[in-house]
Write a protein that holds these residues in place. Structure first.
Motif, PDB file in Angstrom:
ATOM      1  N   MET A 150      53.389 148.452  59.293  1.00  0.00           N
ATOM      2  CA  MET A 150      53.604 149.868  59.151  1.00  0.00           C
ATOM      3  C   MET A 150      54.855 150.155  58.694  1.00  0.00           C
ATOM      4  N   LEU A 151      55.825 149.358  58.555  1.00  0.00           N
ATOM      5  CA  LEU A 151      56.960 150.281  57.886  1.00  0.00           C
ATOM      6  C   LEU A 151      56.845 149.838  56.492  1.00  0.00           C
ATOM      7  N   LEU A 152      56.816 148.428  55.993  1.00  0.00           N
ATOM      8  CA  LEU A 152      55.991 148.099  54.686  1.00  0.00           C
ATOM      9  C   LEU A 152      55.025 148.904  53.762  1.00  0.00           C
ATOM     10  N   ALA A 153      54.173 149.784  55.089  1.00  0.00           N
ATOM     11  CA  ALA A 153      53.139 150.228  53.911  1.00  0.00           C
ATOM     12  C   ALA A 153      53.728 151.385  53.746  1.00  0.00           C
ATOM     13  N   LEU A 154      54.395 151.921  54.619  1.00  0.00           N
ATOM     14  CA  LEU A 154      55.099 153.839  55.032  1.00  0.00           C
ATOM     15  C   LEU A 154      56.303 153.182  53.447  1.00  0.00           C
ATOM     16  N   ARG A 155      56.974 152.448  53.519  1.00  0.00           N
ATOM     17  CA  ARG A 155      57.517 152.067  51.807  1.00  0.00           C
ATOM     18  C   ARG A 155      56.945 151.928  50.549  1.00  0.00           C
ATOM     19  N   ASN A 161      53.842 149.175  50.189  1.00  0.00           N
ATOM     20  CA  ASN A 161      53.246 147.937  49.916  1.00  0.00           C
ATOM     21  C   ASN A 161      52.235 148.076  49.827  1.00  0.00           C
ATOM     22  N   GLN A 162      51.434 147.742  48.695  1.00  0.00           N
ATOM     23  CA  GLN A 162      50.116 147.773  48.643  1.00  0.00           C
ATOM     24  C   GLN A 162      49.358 147.459  49.714  1.00  0.00           C
ATOM     25  N   THR A 163      49.948 145.562  49.672  1.00  0.00           N
ATOM     26  CA  THR A 163      49.341 143.927  50.985  1.00  0.00           C
ATOM     27  C   THR A 163      49.193 144.790  51.751  1.00  0.00           C
ATOM     28  N   MET A 164      50.641 145.566  52.374  1.00  0.00           N
ATOM     29  CA  MET A 164      49.845 146.413  53.964  1.00  0.00           C
ATOM     30  C   MET A 164      49.922 147.222  54.624  1.00  0.00           C
ATOM     31  N   VAL A 165      49.823 148.131  52.996  1.00  0.00           N
ATOM     32  CA  VAL A 165      48.105 149.143  52.846  1.00  0.00           C
ATOM     33  C   VAL A 165      47.118 148.279  53.362  1.00  0.00           C
TER      34      VAL A 165
END
Length: 559
Positions: free
Chosen positions: A359-364, A366-370
């Motif tokens: 979730m933190l990386l998606a918040l930043r 990061n398309q893979t984490m999204v």
């Protein structure tokens, strides 16, 4: 003459190598010491010249059966590293061992080099390890010490400035306030910080003059201790040299699959994994595995068996080796998701253990984490409603997340329409139909009643599995003579658990995908005619599929 001649001719250096090569091939009764003397004599010539085949054969011996040869090679590489050119000379040596072509012709060269590296890296932490292990050290074995009576008493790593609390038996746990102490030896310096939650096992017995050794200090939970290891100068140079060699090995495309397989069990002492410098340098090798599109390489990032951590866990946020904000973690997830790991099992593991970092990386942004968060919602991985809402809020916080969440909502509406009761119960696609044709057909109406689907003799691939798993009533699926492979089979096995009849005749599926069928307990008819089914996998499937009554394994190994 070869070393001192001013003439620039390859044959001058090559002639003595050919002589020695012939000597080694014709004299098979030479002792190990004689072998080593010969190699030491020609070592300078090996720095810049590719060894002849017979000499390569010598280096290709099984180092497991020739430990002294492994030790010689280990010390020879260290000697090269001590030259003025240092790692450049070592790099040329590695290049000469690989050979000038794209594929090394000697299959034992890589395992032997890795064995040398592992032994050398182990030796860097040997004194640390021996502080908790009374077995003979490599140095003692090397010097001929075999019996326990021949050995010097183990010198445990001592606390240079022990806290008084450590030797007080009466001190209770609530009163103990263990101060930061330093454990040191000639080669290793370790600093351990203890908090008031330290375990009572750290308390020495009253009247006992011995001080707690290092392993006692390390029994403290990771949550309440921090550890930094500092090697001595010689051990530090050795470690740097051999980690650099592992990095060089990972740069060769033909060696990378075998290297990944050899390193998959994480064959390093835990002291090395607790050493920040080591894991930081080794990160380059793991990154190379994560960038390789071949499944045989990047699948080695995962653990060798359930319950044991792999490189993926070690370099994930919260792992002992993670020293970034999740960049390597995102790379590993990206390559694994792009392979055949887009499965519920993988997503469940991420949801249970790494949801926060995702979730933190998606918040930043990061398309893979999204994409990971969207798949968790799409496959109903998250049961908790509050967690689902938090994921949705995270997705809507960035442009890429908002766009992908809107696409997910569109797919969900289409899925609801697709699964609505109605439509045909049987459907056959025309031959030569593609994945796109199937997707177009299934988006045209409701197929909630569809029980029998035939894709035989079409051009569909594993990509169509994402559409097939949306058919809730599907009981019979015919994939005869299609390009449907292992990746699609894994996806079907997790979602179409009620499937009863499956035809895989003349498809490119292998044991890797067929083993996944063991979770489809409702299967009663399975056609694996003309596939790459092995006898062992067939026996495994028969044991795990109790309802299986009709099986076709003609023209397979199991026939």
């Amino acid at each position: 003459m070869a070393l001192t001649s001013p003439l620039q001719d390859d044959s001058i250096n090559q002639a003595p190598l050919e002589i020695v090569s012939k000597l080694l091939s014709e004299n098979t009764n030479l002792t190990t010491q004689e072998h080593e003397n010969i190699i030491v004599a020609i070592a300078p010539l090996l720095e810049n010249n590719h060894p002849p085949p017979d000499l390569c054969e010598f280096f290709c011996k099984d180092f497991g059966k020739c430990p002294r040869l492994r030790l010689f090679t280990q010390e020879y590489i260290l000697a090269l590293n001590e030259l003025n050119a240092g790692m450049e000379v070592v790099k040329k040596f590695i290049q000469s061992m690989h050979g000038p072509t794209g594929h090394c012709p000697h299959p034992r060269v890589l395992p032997n080099l890795v064995a040398v590296c592992l032994a050398a890296i182990y030796s860097c932490y040997e004194e640390f390890i021996n502080s908790r292990d009374n077995s003979p050290s490599l140095k003692e074995i090397r010097n001929g010490c075999q019996q326990p009576c021949d050995r010097k008493p183990t010198l445990p790593l001592r606390l240079l400035h022990p806290s008084p609390d450590l030797v007080s038996q009466e001190a209770t746990l609530s009163e103990a306030r263990l101060k930061s102490v330093v454990v040191a030896s000639s080669e290793i310096h370790v600093e351990v910080e203890h908090t008031s939650t330290a375990k009572p096992a750290l308390t020495a017995s009253a009247g006992n003059d011995s001080e707690p050794n290092l392993i006692d200090c390390l029994m403290v939970s990771p949550a309440c201790s921090t550890m930094s290891i500092e090697l001595g100068p010689q051990a530090d140079r050795t470690l740097g040299c051999y980690v650099e060699i592992l990095k060089l090995l990972s740069d060769y495309d033909d060696w990378r699959p075998s290297l990944a397989s050899l390193l998959q069990p994480i064959p390093f002492p835990k002291e090395a994994l607790a050493h920040e410098k080591f894991t930081k340098e080794l990160k380059y090798v793991i990154q190379r595995f994560a960038e390789d599109p071949r499944q045989e390489v990047h699948s080695c990032l995962l653990s060798v068996r359930a319950g044991k951590d792999g490189w993926f866990q070690l370099y994930s946020p919260g792992g002992v080796a993670c020293d970034d904000d999740g960049e390597l973690f995102a790379s590993m997830v990206h390559i694994l998701m792009g392979s055949c790991y887009k499965t519920k099992k993988f997503l469940l593991s991420l949801a249970e253990n790494k949801l926060g970092p995702c979730m933190l990386l998606a918040l930043r942004g990061n398309q893979t984490m999204v994409e990971i968060l969207c798949l968790m919602l799409e496959y109903n991985i998250i049961d908790n409603n509050d967690t689902q809402l938090q994921i949705i809020s995270t997705l809507e916080s960035t442009g890429v997340g908002k766009r992908m969440y809107e696409q997910l909502c569109d797919r969900q509406r289409e899925l609801k329409e697709l699964q609505r009761k109605g439509g045909p119960t049987r459907l056959t696609l025309p031959s030569k139909s593609t994945d796109a044709d199937l997707a177009r057909l299934l988006s045209s109406g409701s197929f909630g009643n569809l029980e029998n689907l035939s894709l035989a003799f079409t051009n569909v691939t594993s990509a169509c599995a994402e559409h097939l798993i949306k058919l809730p009533s599907l009981k019979q699926l015919n994939l005869w003579s299609t390009q449907f492979g292992d990746a699609g089979l894994r996806l079907l096995s997790e979602h179409l658990t009620m499937l009863q009849v499956l035809n895989l005749c003349e498809t490119p599926v292998t044991d890797a995908g067929l083993l996944a069928l063991s979770s489809m307990k409702s299967l009663c008819s399975l056609n694996m005619n003309s596939t790459k089914l092995s006898a062992d996998t067939y026996e495994d499937l028969k044991a795990k599929l109790p309802n299986l009554k009709e099986v076709d394994v003609r023209y397979t190994e199991a026939w």
